[in-house]
Design a protein around this motif. Sequence first.
Motif, PDB file in Angstrom:
ATOM      1  N   LEU A  63      -4.170   6.511  -6.730  1.00  0.00           N
ATOM      2  CA  LEU A  63      -4.323   5.835  -5.262  1.00  0.00           C
ATOM      3  C   LEU A  63      -3.373   4.939  -5.429  1.00  0.00           C
ATOM      4  N   LEU A  64      -3.473   3.835  -6.292  1.00  0.00           N
ATOM      5  CA  LEU A  64      -2.659   2.653  -6.267  1.00  0.00           C
ATOM      6  C   LEU A  64      -1.149   3.179  -6.287  1.00  0.00           C
ATOM      7  N   PHE A  65      -0.595   4.271  -7.182  1.00  0.00           N
ATOM      8  CA  PHE A  65       0.598   4.411  -7.255  1.00  0.00           C
ATOM      9  C   PHE A  65       1.292   5.301  -5.908  1.00  0.00           C
ATOM     10  N   GLY A  66       0.135   5.801  -5.433  1.00  0.00           N
ATOM     11  CA  GLY A  66       0.806   6.661  -4.067  1.00  0.00           C
ATOM     12  C   GLY A  66       0.893   5.485  -2.941  1.00  0.00           C
ATOM     13  N   LEU A  67       0.032   4.542  -3.216  1.00  0.00           N
ATOM     14  CA  LEU A  67       0.208   3.352  -1.893  1.00  0.00           C
ATOM     15  C   LEU A  67       1.382   2.665  -2.313  1.00  0.00           C
ATOM     16  N   GLY A  68       1.920   2.159  -3.536  1.00  0.00           N
ATOM     17  CA  GLY A  68       3.113   1.584  -3.794  1.00  0.00           C
ATOM     18  C   GLY A  68       4.440   2.420  -3.391  1.00  0.00           C
ATOM     19  N   PHE A  69       4.347   3.624  -3.642  1.00  0.00           N
ATOM     20  CA  PHE A  69       5.252   4.649  -3.423  1.00  0.00           C
ATOM     21  C   PHE A  69       5.705   4.631  -2.106  1.00  0.00           C
ATOM     22  N   GLY A  70       4.589   4.549  -0.992  1.00  0.00           N
ATOM     23  CA  GLY A  70       4.544   4.786   0.218  1.00  0.00           C
ATOM     24  C   GLY A  70       5.219   3.489   0.746  1.00  0.00           C
ATOM     25  N   LEU A  71       4.818   2.150   0.210  1.00  0.00           N
ATOM     26  CA  LEU A  71       5.473   0.830   0.632  1.00  0.00           C
ATOM     27  C   LEU A  71       6.826   1.111   0.396  1.00  0.00           C
ATOM     28  N   ALA A  72       7.212   1.408  -0.802  1.00  0.00           N
ATOM     29  CA  ALA A  72       8.812   1.327  -1.047  1.00  0.00           C
ATOM     30  C   ALA A  72       9.473   2.104  -0.158  1.00  0.00           C
ATOM     31  N   VAL A  73       9.063   3.148   0.369  1.00  0.00           N
ATOM     32  CA  VAL A  73       9.608   4.432   1.020  1.00  0.00           C
ATOM     33  C   VAL A  73       9.893   3.465   2.565  1.00  0.00           C
ATOM     34  N   GLN A  74       8.827   2.758   2.854  1.00  0.00           N
ATOM     35  CA  GLN A  74       8.882   2.148   4.244  1.00  0.00           C
ATOM     36  C   GLN A  74       9.738   1.016   4.385  1.00  0.00           C
ATOM     37  N   VAL A  75       9.696   0.354   3.189  1.00  0.00           N
ATOM     38  CA  VAL A  75      10.941  -0.847   3.032  1.00  0.00           C
ATOM     39  C   VAL A  75      12.148  -0.344   3.080  1.00  0.00           C
TER      40      VAL A  75
END
Length: 277
Positions: A63-75
């Motif tokens: 879950l933490l990996f998915g959250l970090g990946f989503g934040l990176a894509v948003q940035v």
Amino acid sequence: MSEQDETPGYRLRKELPDEVPVTASVDESAEQPAEPVLTGRQRLVQGLWPPRISRAQLIVALLLFGLGFGLAVQVASNSDSGNALRGARQEDLVRILDELDDRSQRLEDEKQGLEKQQQELENSSDQAEEARKQTVEKEKQLGILAGTVAAQGPGITMTIGDTKGTVRADMLLDAIQELRAAGAEAIQVNGVRVVAGTYLTDSGKSVSVDGNKINTPFRFKVIGNPQDLEPALNIPGGVVQTLEKEQATVTVERSDKIVVDALRAAKQPDYARSSTR
């Protein structure tokens, strides 16, 4: 029986078993090497490795990996939104700022003009005559905006050549909106007057304006300040660059006199009526 047998001390030694030499017992525990004493850091490493991962910890890590990946894509997506202006040249940025200043100046001039009209109405000795003059002048202005009267003045002529047939209605609509935002007061496209209610649609390989089919080259006759209109079309990522990406050719020419003579019939509203008394 001999004398030795009769001796008590000799008889006692004879009855006892033979002496067995005593061998030193070896302590088995002493032979085993002593275990080395571990330091605190070594005990910590042994506790952490090899890792003992439970199912709950694995789910949390995913879950933490998915959250970090989503934040990176948003940035990354947010950083791409300003790439068009970030890569622009200095003179392009200066031109954009000048255009914004010109728009602000036009609004300020319009505000001053309205304030002047108000003062004239208040100070005129014959307010009725002054009101009539302003009404006639306003009628002409509204006729130009509604397309019911011809207009002339300084402006530009933009010609779009489309030999590939890639220019669509939405691209021409973007050009009209950009010209209006830059202060265009009257627009004509291939003999069709553009007004507030104008609509554009694709008609096969050509385009229709208010139901009138127009063919390439598309020629825009625009009345307005040429110093505002031309830069608005040539901004980075603007109308000209978009059309050139579609392999269309675009030429923009300034002129001191542009004639917009295509007219629209005045339409009587079916339901709206004036609210003045």
